[in-house]
Design an enzyme around this catalytic site. Structure first.
Site, mmCIF file in Angstrom:
data_model
loop_
_atom_site.group_PDB
_atom_site.id
_atom_site.type_symbol
_atom_site.label_atom_id
_atom_site.label_comp_id
_atom_site.label_asym_id
_atom_site.label_seq_id
_atom_site.Cartn_x
_atom_site.Cartn_y
_atom_site.Cartn_z
ATOM 1 C CE LYS A 13 -2.089 -1.226 3.889
ATOM 2 N NZ LYS A 13 -1.438 -2.521 4.139
ATOM 3 N NE ARG A 86 -5.138 -0.241 9.267
ATOM 4 C CZ ARG A 86 -3.985 -0.743 8.845
ATOM 5 N NH1 ARG A 86 -3.736 -2.013 8.918
ATOM 6 N NH2 ARG A 86 -3.065 0.041 8.366
ATOM 7 N NE ARG A 124 7.626 -2.637 6.342
ATOM 8 C CZ ARG A 124 6.307 -2.590 6.494
ATOM 9 N NH1 ARG A 124 5.554 -2.068 5.549
ATOM 10 N NH2 ARG A 124 5.761 -3.066 7.571
ATOM 11 N NE ARG A 157 5.616 -0.670 10.305
ATOM 12 C CZ ARG A 157 4.554 -0.730 9.509
ATOM 13 N NH1 ARG A 157 4.551 -0.096 8.351
ATOM 14 N NH2 ARG A 157 3.505 -1.433 9.854
ATOM 15 N NE ARG A 168 1.582 -5.096 10.970
ATOM 16 C CZ ARG A 168 2.758 -5.055 10.341
ATOM 17 N NH1 ARG A 168 3.851 -5.541 10.925
ATOM 18 N NH2 ARG A 168 2.842 -4.515 9.138
HETATM 19 P P1 AP5 Z 1 4.818 -1.702 1.938
HETATM 20 O O1 AP5 Z 1 4.561 -0.826 0.775
HETATM 21 O O2 AP5 Z 1 5.495 -1.121 3.122
HETATM 22 O O3 AP5 Z 1 3.466 -2.468 2.377
HETATM 23 P P2 AP5 Z 1 2.188 -1.947 3.172
HETATM 24 O O4 AP5 Z 1 0.988 -2.564 2.559
HETATM 25 O O5 AP5 Z 1 2.210 -0.465 3.298
HETATM 26 O O6 AP5 Z 1 2.469 -2.666 4.564
HETATM 27 P P3 AP5 Z 1 2.327 -2.134 6.037
HETATM 28 O O7 AP5 Z 1 3.075 -3.098 6.912
HETATM 29 O O8 AP5 Z 1 2.673 -0.687 6.131
HETATM 30 O O9 AP5 Z 1 0.779 -2.316 6.263
HETATM 31 P P4 AP5 Z 1 0.036 -2.357 7.573
HETATM 32 O O10 AP5 Z 1 -1.343 -2.161 7.100
HETATM 33 O O11 AP5 Z 1 0.285 -3.544 8.419
HETATM 34 O O12 AP5 Z 1 0.700 -1.162 8.432
HETATM 35 P P5 AP5 Z 1 0.294 0.346 8.694
HETATM 36 O O13 AP5 Z 1 1.536 1.129 8.821
HETATM 37 O O14 AP5 Z 1 -0.734 0.802 7.747
HETATM 38 O O15 AP5 Z 1 5.643 -2.968 1.394
HETATM 39 C C1 AP5 Z 1 6.077 -3.978 2.292
HETATM 40 C C2 AP5 Z 1 7.499 -4.444 1.892
HETATM 41 O O16 AP5 Z 1 7.423 -5.136 0.652
HETATM 42 C C3 AP5 Z 1 8.523 -3.306 1.655
HETATM 43 O O17 AP5 Z 1 9.776 -3.758 2.053
HETATM 44 C C4 AP5 Z 1 8.477 -3.072 0.129
HETATM 45 O O18 AP5 Z 1 9.716 -2.573 -0.374
HETATM 46 C C5 AP5 Z 1 8.212 -4.492 -0.373
HETATM 47 N N1 AP5 Z 1 7.356 -4.532 -1.566
HETATM 48 C C6 AP5 Z 1 6.270 -3.758 -1.827
HETATM 49 N N2 AP5 Z 1 5.711 -4.112 -3.002
HETATM 50 C C7 AP5 Z 1 6.472 -5.147 -3.487
HETATM 51 C C8 AP5 Z 1 6.391 -5.966 -4.665
HETATM 52 N N3 AP5 Z 1 5.432 -5.781 -5.589
HETATM 53 N N4 AP5 Z 1 7.322 -6.934 -4.844
HETATM 54 C C9 AP5 Z 1 8.315 -7.128 -3.901
HETATM 55 N N5 AP5 Z 1 8.455 -6.394 -2.776
HETATM 56 C C10 AP5 Z 1 7.526 -5.419 -2.579
HETATM 57 O O19 AP5 Z 1 -0.382 0.226 10.145
HETATM 58 C C11 AP5 Z 1 0.413 -0.123 11.250
HETATM 59 C C12 AP5 Z 1 -0.425 -0.212 12.513
HETATM 60 O O20 AP5 Z 1 -1.063 1.041 12.795
HETATM 61 C C13 AP5 Z 1 -1.569 -1.225 12.536
HETATM 62 O O21 AP5 Z 1 -1.119 -2.532 12.804
HETATM 63 C C14 AP5 Z 1 -2.431 -0.650 13.661
HETATM 64 O O22 AP5 Z 1 -1.855 -0.916 14.929
HETATM 65 C C15 AP5 Z 1 -2.331 0.837 13.407
HETATM 66 N N6 AP5 Z 1 -3.370 1.324 12.459
HETATM 67 C C16 AP5 Z 1 -3.137 1.724 11.175
HETATM 68 N N7 AP5 Z 1 -4.293 2.087 10.594
HETATM 69 C C17 AP5 Z 1 -5.265 1.926 11.525
HETATM 70 C C18 AP5 Z 1 -6.678 2.114 11.506
HETATM 71 N N8 AP5 Z 1 -7.324 2.559 10.398
HETATM 72 N N9 AP5 Z 1 -7.367 1.830 12.631
HETATM 73 C C19 AP5 Z 1 -6.751 1.399 13.740
HETATM 74 N N10 AP5 Z 1 -5.412 1.187 13.824
HETATM 75 C C20 AP5 Z 1 -4.684 1.449 12.720
HETATM 76 MG MG MG Z 2 2.423 0.903 4.885
#
Ligand code: AP5
Ligand code: MG
Length: 219
Positions: A13, A86, A124, A157, A168
């Site tokens: 994402k 979410r 990552r 992270r 997660r």
């Molecule tokens: P990356 O682009 O970082 O993936 P991502 O989908 O953004 O993954 P996240 O871990 O950020 O998602 P998440 O939803 O768990 O975390 P968030 O920060 O939103 O890519 C991942 C890796 O793969 C990277 O190394 C990249 O280089 C590689 N990659 C990407 N595309 C690739 C491809 N095509 N091929 C190969 N490699 C690739 O949320 C974190 C926390 O915040 C949650 O757990 C929760 O505690 C809280 N939170 C966030 N939003 C909410 C909400 N709405 N409500 C309540 N709590 C929330």
């Molecule tokens: Mg992310």
């Protein structure tokens, strides 16, 4: 046109959002980035958020609602949402919040098998300074611990432990998959195979955004 990027942890994402922002004039709402900023604060709320995130759980809908309202007040114009909504209550809240701002035009659902997600997350690294995202295996920086863009330090992270990743992924299955079904029933889901190269995925997304009428910055 407001766009939502949805998908499990590690589905890309954040990676795709940054590519979209380079081509299209949109504001970026990254729930995770905003919460990581809050978690750094030396306050009761900051400490609470840090603890919830490190366990891989979700923060409360009411905190997220305040964050969304604040963001929409401060940012005019269309938005690409990453990490929100979410859960079903968040989806309904966002629909309501965007009612007078053009609604939700497209929900992009990045589909990636679980074993690929686990591999991606364990390798990552992120820049402490500019939030650029790398992957030591699939998308490595030129120098192992240094950001290509700004020279900042790269780190992993706090929610990347095997236990937090498992949690997660479970939270995604239980709480976020119903959101995908919710938008699917309304006919607004664009499913993308997220298990391809970053560029191949982006080409598909870019084409779709142009097709729905979003103007390119350079056009
Ligand atoms: P990356 O682009 O970082 O993936 P991502 O989908 O953004 O993954 P996240 O871990 O950020 O998602 P998440 O939803 O768990 O975390 P968030 O920060 O939103 O890519 C991942 C890796 O793969 C990277 O190394 C990249 O280089 C590689 N990659 C990407 N595309 C690739 C491809 N095509 N091929 C190969 N490699 C690739 O949320 C974190 C926390 O915040 C949650 O757990 C929760 O505690 C809280 N939170 C966030 N939003 C909410 C909400 N709405 N409500 C309540 N709590 C929330
Ligand atoms: Mg992310």
């Amino acid at each position: 046109m407001n766009i939502i990027l949805i998908g499990p942890p590690g589905s890309g994402k954040g990676t795709q959002a940054k590519k979209i922002l380079a081509d299209f004039s949109l504001n970026y709402f990254s729930a995770g980035d905003i919460l990581r900023g809050l978690a750094k604060e030396d306050s009761p709320l900051g400490r609470e958020v840090a603890q919830i995130m490190a366990q891989g759980k979700l923060v409360s809908d009411s905190l997220m609602a305040q964050i969304i309202e604040d963001f929409l007040t401060r940012n005019e114009g269309d938005v690409v949402f990453d990490g929100y909504p979410r859960g079903l209550d968040q989806a309904v809240f966002l629909e309501k919040s965007l009612k007078n701002r053009g609604g939700i035009s497209l929900v992009i659902n990045l589909q990636v098998p679980e074993e690929v997600l686990i591999n991606r997350l364990s390798s990552r690294v992120i820049c402490r300074n500019c939030d650029a995202v790398y992957n030591l295996i699939t998308n490595p920086p030129k120098k192992k611990e240094i950001c290509d863009t700004c020279g900042g330090e790269l780190y992993q992270r706090d929610d990347e432990t095997p236990e937090a990743v498992k949690k997660r992924l479970a939270v995604f299955d239980r709480q976020t998959k119903p959101v995908i079904e919710f938008f699917d029933r309304k006919g607004g889901i664009f499913n993308v195979d997220g298990n391809q190269s970053i560029e191949a995925i982006y080409l598909i997304i870019r084409k779709k955004l142009v097709n729905i009428g979003l103007g390119l910055i350079s056009a």
